[in-house]
Design an enzyme around this catalytic site. Structure first.
Site, PDB file in Angstrom:
ATOM      1  N   THR A  69      48.958  28.618  85.904  1.00 27.55           N
ATOM      2  CA  THR A  69      48.244  27.505  85.350  1.00 27.55           C
ATOM      3  C   THR A  69      46.672  27.386  85.825  1.00 27.55           C
ATOM      4  OG1 THR A  69      49.032  25.729  87.138  1.00 27.55           O
ATOM      5  CG2 THR A  69      50.415  26.114  84.812  1.00 27.55           C
ATOM      6  N   ASN A 125      40.296  24.846  90.522  1.00 27.50           N
ATOM      7  CA  ASN A 125      39.781  23.549  90.341  1.00 27.50           C
ATOM      8  C   ASN A 125      39.071  23.256  91.838  1.00 27.50           C
ATOM      9  OD1 ASN A 125      40.792  22.763  88.079  1.00 27.50           O
ATOM     10  ND2 ASN A 125      43.029  22.670  88.939  1.00 27.50           N
ATOM     11  N   ASP A 178      48.095  20.245  87.310  1.00 29.40           N
ATOM     12  CA  ASP A 178      48.928  21.445  87.805  1.00 29.40           C
ATOM     13  C   ASP A 178      50.055  20.491  88.813  1.00 29.40           C
ATOM     14  OD1 ASP A 178      45.904  22.244  88.070  1.00 29.40           O
ATOM     15  OD2 ASP A 178      47.390  24.421  88.143  1.00 29.40           O
ATOM     16  N   HIS A 235      47.270  19.722  80.210  1.00 32.91           N
ATOM     17  CA  HIS A 235      47.228  21.185  79.846  1.00 32.91           C
ATOM     18  C   HIS A 235      48.382  21.897  80.561  1.00 32.91           C
ATOM     19  CE1 HIS A 235      42.863  20.407  78.786  1.00 32.91           C
ATOM     20  NE2 HIS A 235      42.714  19.858  79.939  1.00 32.91           N
ATOM     21  N   ASP A 236      48.327  21.805  82.024  1.00 33.62           N
ATOM     22  CA  ASP A 236      49.374  22.630  82.707  1.00 33.62           C
ATOM     23  C   ASP A 236      50.844  22.431  82.286  1.00 33.62           C
ATOM     24  OD1 ASP A 236      47.083  22.854  85.580  1.00 33.62           O
ATOM     25  OD2 ASP A 236      47.059  23.827  83.725  1.00 33.62           O
ATOM     26  N   ASP A 264      46.583  25.863  90.803  1.00 29.71           N
ATOM     27  CA  ASP A 264      45.105  25.487  91.336  1.00 29.71           C
ATOM     28  C   ASP A 264      45.264  23.948  91.468  1.00 29.71           C
ATOM     29  OD1 ASP A 264      42.518  25.439  88.889  1.00 29.71           O
ATOM     30  OD2 ASP A 264      44.729  25.462  88.614  1.00 29.71           O
ATOM     31  N   PHE A 315      38.014  26.945  81.328  1.00 33.87           N
ATOM     32  CA  PHE A 315      38.163  27.113  82.763  1.00 33.87           C
ATOM     33  C   PHE A 315      38.870  28.095  83.286  1.00 33.87           C
ATOM     34  CE2 PHE A 315      36.640  25.946  86.775  1.00 33.87           C
ATOM     35  CZ  PHE A 315      38.084  26.057  87.861  1.00 33.87           C
ATOM     36  N   ASN A 316      40.274  28.173  83.106  1.00 35.04           N
ATOM     37  CA  ASN A 316      41.044  29.211  83.943  1.00 35.04           C
ATOM     38  C   ASN A 316      40.596  30.482  83.781  1.00 35.04           C
ATOM     39  OD1 ASN A 316      42.408  27.185  85.008  1.00 35.04           O
ATOM     40  ND2 ASN A 316      44.129  27.320  83.487  1.00 35.04           N
TER      41      ASN A 316
HETATM   42  O1  RIB Z   1      40.682  24.090  81.363  1.00 39.16           O
HETATM   43  C1  RIB Z   1      41.966  23.267  81.812  1.00 39.16           C
HETATM   44  C2  RIB Z   1      42.849  23.854  83.021  1.00 39.16           C
HETATM   45  O2  RIB Z   1      41.397  24.396  84.248  1.00 39.16           O
HETATM   46  C3  RIB Z   1      43.825  23.387  83.582  1.00 39.16           C
HETATM   47  O3  RIB Z   1      44.696  24.209  84.109  1.00 39.16           O
HETATM   48  C4  RIB Z   1      43.181  22.728  84.839  1.00 39.16           C
HETATM   49  O4  RIB Z   1      44.028  22.477  85.707  1.00 39.16           O
HETATM   50  C5  RIB Z   1      41.926  23.743  85.122  1.00 39.16           C
HETATM   51  O5  RIB Z   1      42.707  24.502  86.249  1.00 39.16           O
HETATM   52 CA    CA Z   2      45.244  24.302  86.642  1.00 35.45          CA
END
Ligand code: RIB
Ligand code: CA
Length: 308
Positions: A123, A39, A15, A238-239, A10, A164-165
């Site tokens: 991701t 996102n 990403d 993160h990703d 996303d 979030f994801n």
């Molecule tokens: O919380 C971080 C995640 O949420 C990452 O994948 C970022 O790209 C968002 O999608």
């Molecule tokens: Ca992401």
């Protein structure tokens, strides 16, 4: 032989960097990239994916997936990634077009075509993965591994308890984490160890390529919300922990544990409830990253971005 993977994403700043890392790595055969709401809206995550491919000069098939979660109301992370989802760099307009096949169908088709060979690398929210598992349940035992960015063994970033994801589609996450597919999970507890500090960003700036300049611009924008909310020395990548793990697993320390998704309404909705110490005796359905070699990670990312 190169490891077959599908990235479901996303974009999103991190990403995008994850895509660039994968696209520069011959150890991986990227069968396709599927896009999901997250996102930002699906229209922009698909466009952003195509723009990154144009920037990288790579031709990979891209598939649109779910434009909203399975059940809950949609949420987004425009506050972090900006309205476009990739604020910062000026990216080239794409020349590639989306494939007409939907993401879940492509995932099912790929796993059936290459049984026990295709690693899924989600991701973003797990909606597409859950839909694929429901579309064709036969694929679950044929997926060797899913390397997921999501969740956390401790606290959340979009609620006190949820990352979030996962929070963006907890029901999809519950389907995925109870699917029986071997999972490697990169949660905030480890991704917050991987910060793009100014000294690290300077090394990308010195590369001088178009791609490196775009990476620097992405990181310069991405850091704004991390400085403001966390007072971190840089944004958390993160990703890219997912692809970095596939390339150099020794960069991370994992621990097997049971992970369940909290679906009850209330302050813990969307939490990855991680049984770190095995107190429940429940099946250990995930290997969860608990430590990262951040210097080694950035050494890898710099070398691969340097290949463009
Ligand atoms: O919380 C971080 C995640 O949420 C990452 O994948 C970022 O790209 C968002 O999608
Ligand atoms: Ca992401």
């Amino acid at each position: 032989m190169a490891q077959k993977i599908i990235i479901d994403n996303d974009p999103g700043h991190d990403d995008a960097i994850n895509l660039l890392l994968a696209l520069a790595s011959g150890e991986l055969e990227l069968l396709g990239i599927t896009c999901v709401h997250g996102n930002v809206g699906l229209d922009r995550t698909t466009l952003n994916t195509l723009k990154i491919l144009e920037l990288a000069g790579k031709n990979v098939s891209v598939y649109a997936g779910a434009d909203r979660p399975l059940l809950r109301d949609p949420i987004n992370a425009e506050s972090v990634h900006g309205k476009s989802g990739l604020e910062g760099p000026v990216l080239p307009n794409p020349t590639l077009a989306l494939k007409s096949q939907r993401a879940a169908e492509f995932i099912v088709q790929s796993v059936l075509e290459y049984p026990n060979e295709v690693i899924l690398v989600p991701t973003g929210p797990l909606t597409n993965i859950a839909l694929a598992l429901r579309l064709e349940p036969k694929i679950a035992p044929l997926i060797p591994q899913m390397v997921i960015m999501g969740g956390s063994t401790d606290f959340g970033n979009f609620s006190p308890a949820a990352e979030f994801n996962i929070l963006a589609d907890p029901h999809a996450a519950s389907i995925v984490f109870s699917s029986g597919v071997p999972i490697v999970m990169f949660g905030l507890n480890v991704t917050h160890q991987v910060l793009a500090t100014p000294a690290r960003v300077d090394k990308f700036r010195q590369l001088g390529s178009k791609v490196a300049e775009a990476v620097v611009s992405l990181l310069e924008f991405f850091k704004l919300s991390y400085e403001k909310r966390y007072q971190f020395a840089g944004p958390a990548l993160h990703d890219p922990c997912t692809v970095a793990y596939l390339l150099r697993p020794e960069l991370f320390k994992l621990r097997e544990m049971n992970v369940e998704i909290e679906l009850g309404a209330g302050p813990s909705f969307g939490q990855t409830v991680c049984d770190v110490w095995g107190v429940t005796g429940k099946v250990k359905n995930a290997r969860v990253a608990i430590e990262a070699d951040a210097d080694g990670f950035f050494e890898l990312l710099l070398e691969r971005v340097g290949r463009y």
